[in-house]
Write an enzyme that holds these catalytic residues in place. Structure first.
Site, PDB file in Angstrom:
ATOM      1  CE  LYS A 192      32.359  43.131  39.714  1.00  0.00           C
ATOM      2  NZ  LYS A 192      32.964  44.119  40.644  1.00  0.00           N
ATOM      3  N   GLY A 245      39.293  35.353  41.364  1.00  0.00           N
ATOM      4  CA  GLY A 245      38.866  35.796  42.690  1.00  0.00           C
ATOM      5  C   GLY A 245      38.784  34.621  43.642  1.00  0.00           C
ATOM      6  CB  SER A 246      36.979  34.249  46.809  1.00  0.00           C
ATOM      7  OG  SER A 246      35.670  34.547  46.381  1.00  0.00           O
ATOM      8  CB  THR A 247      37.684  28.903  46.154  1.00  0.00           C
ATOM      9  OG1 THR A 247      39.037  28.837  45.669  1.00  0.00           O
ATOM     10  CG2 THR A 247      37.031  27.550  45.947  1.00  0.00           C
ATOM     11  N   GLY A 250      33.826  31.810  42.825  1.00  0.00           N
ATOM     12  CA  GLY A 250      34.055  30.993  41.623  1.00  0.00           C
ATOM     13  C   GLY A 250      33.065  29.843  41.522  1.00  0.00           C
ATOM     14  CD  GLU A 267      43.477  31.036  36.221  1.00  0.00           C
ATOM     15  OE1 GLU A 267      44.004  30.450  37.190  1.00  0.00           O
ATOM     16  OE2 GLU A 267      43.600  30.675  35.046  1.00  0.00           O
ATOM     17  CB  CYS A 301      46.056  33.784  43.328  1.00  0.00           C
ATOM     18  SG  CYS A 301      46.843  34.226  41.792  1.00  0.00           S
ATOM     19  CD  GLU A 398      43.545  32.604  48.563  1.00  0.00           C
ATOM     20  OE1 GLU A 398      42.335  32.750  48.357  1.00  0.00           O
ATOM     21  OE2 GLU A 398      44.398  32.600  47.655  1.00  0.00           O
TER      22      GLU A 398
HETATM   23  P1  NAP Z   1      35.688  38.010  45.443  1.00  0.00           P
HETATM   24  O1  NAP Z   1      34.433  38.367  46.147  1.00  0.00           O
HETATM   25  O2  NAP Z   1      35.814  36.670  44.838  1.00  0.00           O
HETATM   26  O3  NAP Z   1      35.896  39.145  44.320  1.00  0.00           O
HETATM   27  C1  NAP Z   1      36.472  38.971  43.044  1.00  0.00           C
HETATM   28  C2  NAP Z   1      35.595  39.657  42.000  1.00  0.00           C
HETATM   29  O4  NAP Z   1      34.333  39.001  41.890  1.00  0.00           O
HETATM   30  C3  NAP Z   1      35.272  41.102  42.318  1.00  0.00           C
HETATM   31  O5  NAP Z   1      35.215  41.851  41.130  1.00  0.00           O
HETATM   32  C4  NAP Z   1      33.904  40.968  42.940  1.00  0.00           C
HETATM   33  O6  NAP Z   1      33.156  42.146  42.960  1.00  0.00           O
HETATM   34  C5  NAP Z   1      33.278  39.932  42.068  1.00  0.00           C
HETATM   35  N1  NAP Z   1      32.119  39.264  42.657  1.00  0.00           N
HETATM   36  C6  NAP Z   1      31.812  39.115  43.972  1.00  0.00           C
HETATM   37  N2  NAP Z   1      30.663  38.420  44.112  1.00  0.00           N
HETATM   38  C7  NAP Z   1      30.222  38.118  42.870  1.00  0.00           C
HETATM   39  C8  NAP Z   1      29.101  37.419  42.344  1.00  0.00           C
HETATM   40  N3  NAP Z   1      28.190  36.863  43.140  1.00  0.00           N
HETATM   41  N4  NAP Z   1      28.968  37.300  41.016  1.00  0.00           N
HETATM   42  C9  NAP Z   1      29.891  37.824  40.188  1.00  0.00           C
HETATM   43  N5  NAP Z   1      30.966  38.513  40.611  1.00  0.00           N
HETATM   44  C10 NAP Z   1      31.144  38.657  41.944  1.00  0.00           C
HETATM   45  O7  NAP Z   1      36.923  38.228  46.371  1.00  0.00           O
HETATM   46  P2  NAP Z   1      37.006  39.260  47.599  1.00  0.00           P
HETATM   47  O8  NAP Z   1      35.750  39.212  48.416  1.00  0.00           O
HETATM   48  O9  NAP Z   1      37.385  40.570  47.059  1.00  0.00           O
HETATM   49  O10 NAP Z   1      38.201  38.628  48.427  1.00  0.00           O
HETATM   50  C11 NAP Z   1      37.928  37.563  49.307  1.00  0.00           C
HETATM   51  C12 NAP Z   1      39.035  36.534  49.289  1.00  0.00           C
HETATM   52  O11 NAP Z   1      39.158  35.992  47.984  1.00  0.00           O
HETATM   53  C13 NAP Z   1      40.418  37.058  49.597  1.00  0.00           C
HETATM   54  O12 NAP Z   1      40.649  37.196  50.940  1.00  0.00           O
HETATM   55  C14 NAP Z   1      41.274  36.011  48.948  1.00  0.00           C
HETATM   56  O13 NAP Z   1      41.400  34.906  49.817  1.00  0.00           O
HETATM   57  C15 NAP Z   1      40.479  35.611  47.738  1.00  0.00           C
HETATM   58  N6  NAP Z   1      40.960  36.293  46.501  1.00  0.00           N
HETATM   59  C16 NAP Z   1      41.690  35.589  45.615  1.00  0.00           C
HETATM   60  C17 NAP Z   1      42.176  36.208  44.467  1.00  0.00           C
HETATM   61  C18 NAP Z   1      42.976  35.486  43.457  1.00  0.00           C
HETATM   62  O14 NAP Z   1      43.755  36.098  42.732  1.00  0.00           O
HETATM   63  N7  NAP Z   1      42.827  34.183  43.317  1.00  0.00           N
HETATM   64  C19 NAP Z   1      41.930  37.561  44.249  1.00  0.00           C
HETATM   65  C20 NAP Z   1      41.166  38.257  45.183  1.00  0.00           C
HETATM   66  C21 NAP Z   1      40.688  37.606  46.301  1.00  0.00           C
HETATM   67  P3  NAP Z   1      33.269  43.055  44.310  1.00  0.00           P
HETATM   68  O15 NAP Z   1      34.595  43.650  44.241  1.00  0.00           O
HETATM   69  O16 NAP Z   1      32.206  44.051  44.202  1.00  0.00           O
HETATM   70  O17 NAP Z   1      33.074  42.133  45.485  1.00  0.00           O
END
Ligand code: NAP
Ligand code: MG
Length: 496
Positions: A192, A245-247, A250, A267, A301, A398
């Site tokens: 996904k 993705g986000s902590t 995670g 990660e 990240c 972050e």
């Molecule tokens: P996120 O919500 O953690 O999204 C990462 C992935 O997880 C996306 O594919 C997202 O889908 C999916 N996801 C979201 N909620 C989920 C759930 N309950 N169960 C399973 N999968 C789920 O990150 P974001 O909201 O896009 O970004 C928020 C913050 O996260 C950023 O500002 C940054 O600080 C951090 N971030 C870190 C990294 C990294 O490389 N470590 C990458 C991205 C973001 P959707 O796209 O539909 O939400």
């Protein structure tokens, strides 16, 4: 062809068709027939639609992956056959790299040249590296001490059906970085992508089909995290989740996975420190510190978002980085000469601007940037904050944008310095710039982070294990460890 002409070719070709899900070797709309908008972050305009997959689609995809794993062709193929398919996919990505880079630039906002070099340059190399592992996943023969005569050995078996969830900062690179080791190990996949950036993974999936991977081995379900992502994490027939993705998400994934003890690799976020000592090669250190926070508009990240500089060179380093920030050309990723594109979404821009405001409120000094250009896209100018303190929000959280928070250090001992660097729930990466070999090695030992860079801007390589200490994650990707993470160890003991 000009970039405009290439965009038109994309619009009348790939982008003219509705983007669908790929399940069990078939392209299909979501069961609900719902779609979601895909935005161009440089304009704020909708330029594509993707299928809004949800639990019904995830269920179909997981069952297809299950069949392909349990009884289907994938588990019956040998390592060499998997190697050939992974190499074929690498060749197809290379052959289509220009188109993929353009698509990534339009979808994510990143500069076209960067997407071509980093994202589309890296993806085939990751595949080729992991293709090699498919024939090299060996066990051991182990001497045992139980009574009697025995032959005992271990085998590495693929973990099974893997759910992979990726973010929007490196959509294609992250997808390939996850699927390559999983397929090399013999797993099957439901992937996904992030809702902000589904397009290159759709195109990638077409190439996976073209390469000849059997149906069910790789399935793509675009959709929202709360719907498709959650359903994937909760599905009882999934053996492992690999998430970037986000902590906060995670942690929720780990909690959900605990119910069936699904394996997880996570990660997550980072707030990585950079230390610049007075004896460092300052030109290179300044260039790397700027690149480490501004490239990909800071949406990285491992971004070096906390900067510690020795008092003797503090002014000079800050002046150098500020100068660079001023010179960087901010603009649409598809414009020639753009060095910093927009952030991925309006939400992300507002989040980053909110952090900058909090920095101002809490007393940080804005040396450069701190604002958004007056244009419709989601731009934030490269920003340097000085006089930050360890208590400020900008120094603790972050930001995931082009925002550097800087602080001075004096002649304190390395333990104290390391404590300052380690004063964060995160532990993804850290950088050290010094010509003193002892300082370099000692700090590399003391810093609690998964990746330590000394005197180099390069921290990631497909051969180097990558992952977080503390709340930056669990498990490692890349390298031998990365592919082993998609296996289970089985011990066999035979009485002779
Ligand atoms: P996120 O919500 O953690 O999204 C990462 C992935 O997880 C996306 O594919 C997202 O889908 C999916 N996801 C979201 N909620 C989920 C759930 N309950 N169960 C399973 N999968 C789920 O990150 P974001 O909201 O896009 O970004 C928020 C913050 O996260 C950023 O500002 C940054 O600080 C951090 N971030 C870190 C990294 C990294 O490389 N470590 C990458 C991205 C973001 P959707 O796209 O539909 O939400
Ligand atoms: Mg999200």
């Amino acid at each position: 062809m000009t970039v405009q002409a290439r965009i038109q070719t994309l619009q009348s070709g790939f982008l003219a068709r509705p983007q669908q899900l790929y399940i069990d070797g078939h392209w299909q709309a979501a069961q609900s027939e719902e779609t979601f908008d895909v935005f161009n972050p440089a304009t704020g305009q909708v330029f594509a639609q993707a299928a809004a997959g949800a639990s019904a689609d995830i269920d179909l995809a997981v069952r297809a992956a299950r069949r392909a794993f349990d009884s289907g062709p994938w588990s019956k193929m040998n390592g060499a056959q998997r190697t050939h398919l992974l190499w074929k996919l690498a060749e197809l990505i290379s052959a289509n790299a220009d188109e993929l880079a353009l698509l990534e630039s339009l979808d994510n906002g990143k500069p076209l040249g960067f997407a071509r070099m980093v994202d589309m340059g890296g993806a085939p190399e990751i595949l080729r590296y992991n293709a090699g592992w498919a024939t090299k996943l060996t066990g051991e023969t182990i001497p045992v001490s139980v009574p009697g005569e025995h032959h005992a050995y271990t085998v590495r078996e693929p973990v099974g059906v893997v759910g992979q969830i990726v973010p929007w900062n490196f959509p294609m690179l992250m997808a390939v970085g996850k699927l390559a080791p999983a397929l090399a190990a013999g797993c099957t996949i439901v992937l996904k992508p992030a809702e902000q950036t589904p397009l290159t993974t759709v195109r990638l999936t077409q190439l996976i089909e073209e390469a000849g991977f059997p149906p069910g081995v790789f399935n793509l379900v675009t959709g929202l995290g709360e719907a498709a992502g959650k359903a994937l994490v909760e599905h009882p027939l999934v053996d492992k989740i690999s998430f970037t993705g986000s902590t906060s998400v995670g942690k929720s994934i780990m909690a959900a996975a605990s119910r069936s003890l699904k394996r997880v690799t996570l990660e997550l976020g980072g707030k990585s420190p950079t230390f610049i000592f007075a004896d460092a090669d300052l030109d290179r250190a300044i260039a790397a510190a700027a690149q480490g926070i501004f490239s990909n508009a800071g949406q990285v990240c491992v971004a070096g978002s906390r900067l510690y500089v020795h008092r003797k060179v503090y002014e000079q380093v800050l002046e150098g980085i500020t100068q660079r920030a001023r010179q960087l050309r901010v603009g649409p990723g598809t414009d020639e000469g753009t060095e910093i594109g927009p952030l991925v979404s309006a939400q992300q821009r507002d989040r980053v601007m909110g952090f900058i405001e909090s920095g101002r409120r809490e007393g940080a000094q804005v040396l450069v940037g701190g604002d958004s250009p007056d244009s419709p896209g989601y731009f934030v100018n490269p920003t340097v904050l000085a006089q930050t303190t360890a208590q400020m929000t900008v120094f603790r959280e972050e930001i995931f944008g082009p925002v550097l928070s800087a602080m001075v250090f004096d002649d304190e001992d390395l333990d104290t310095l390391a404590e300052r660097g380690n004063d964060t729930p995160y532990g993804l990466a850290a950088s050290v710039w010094t010509r003193d070999i002892s300082t370099a090695h000692k700090l590399a030992r003391k810093l609690k982070a998964g990746s330590i860079k000394v005197n180099t801007p390069f921290g990631m390589d497909f051969g180097l294990p990558f992952g977080g200490f503390k709340e930056s994650g669990i498990g490692r990707e890349n390298g031998h460890e990365g592919v082993l993470a998609y296996t289970e160890t089985k011990s066999v003991i035979i009485g002779l």
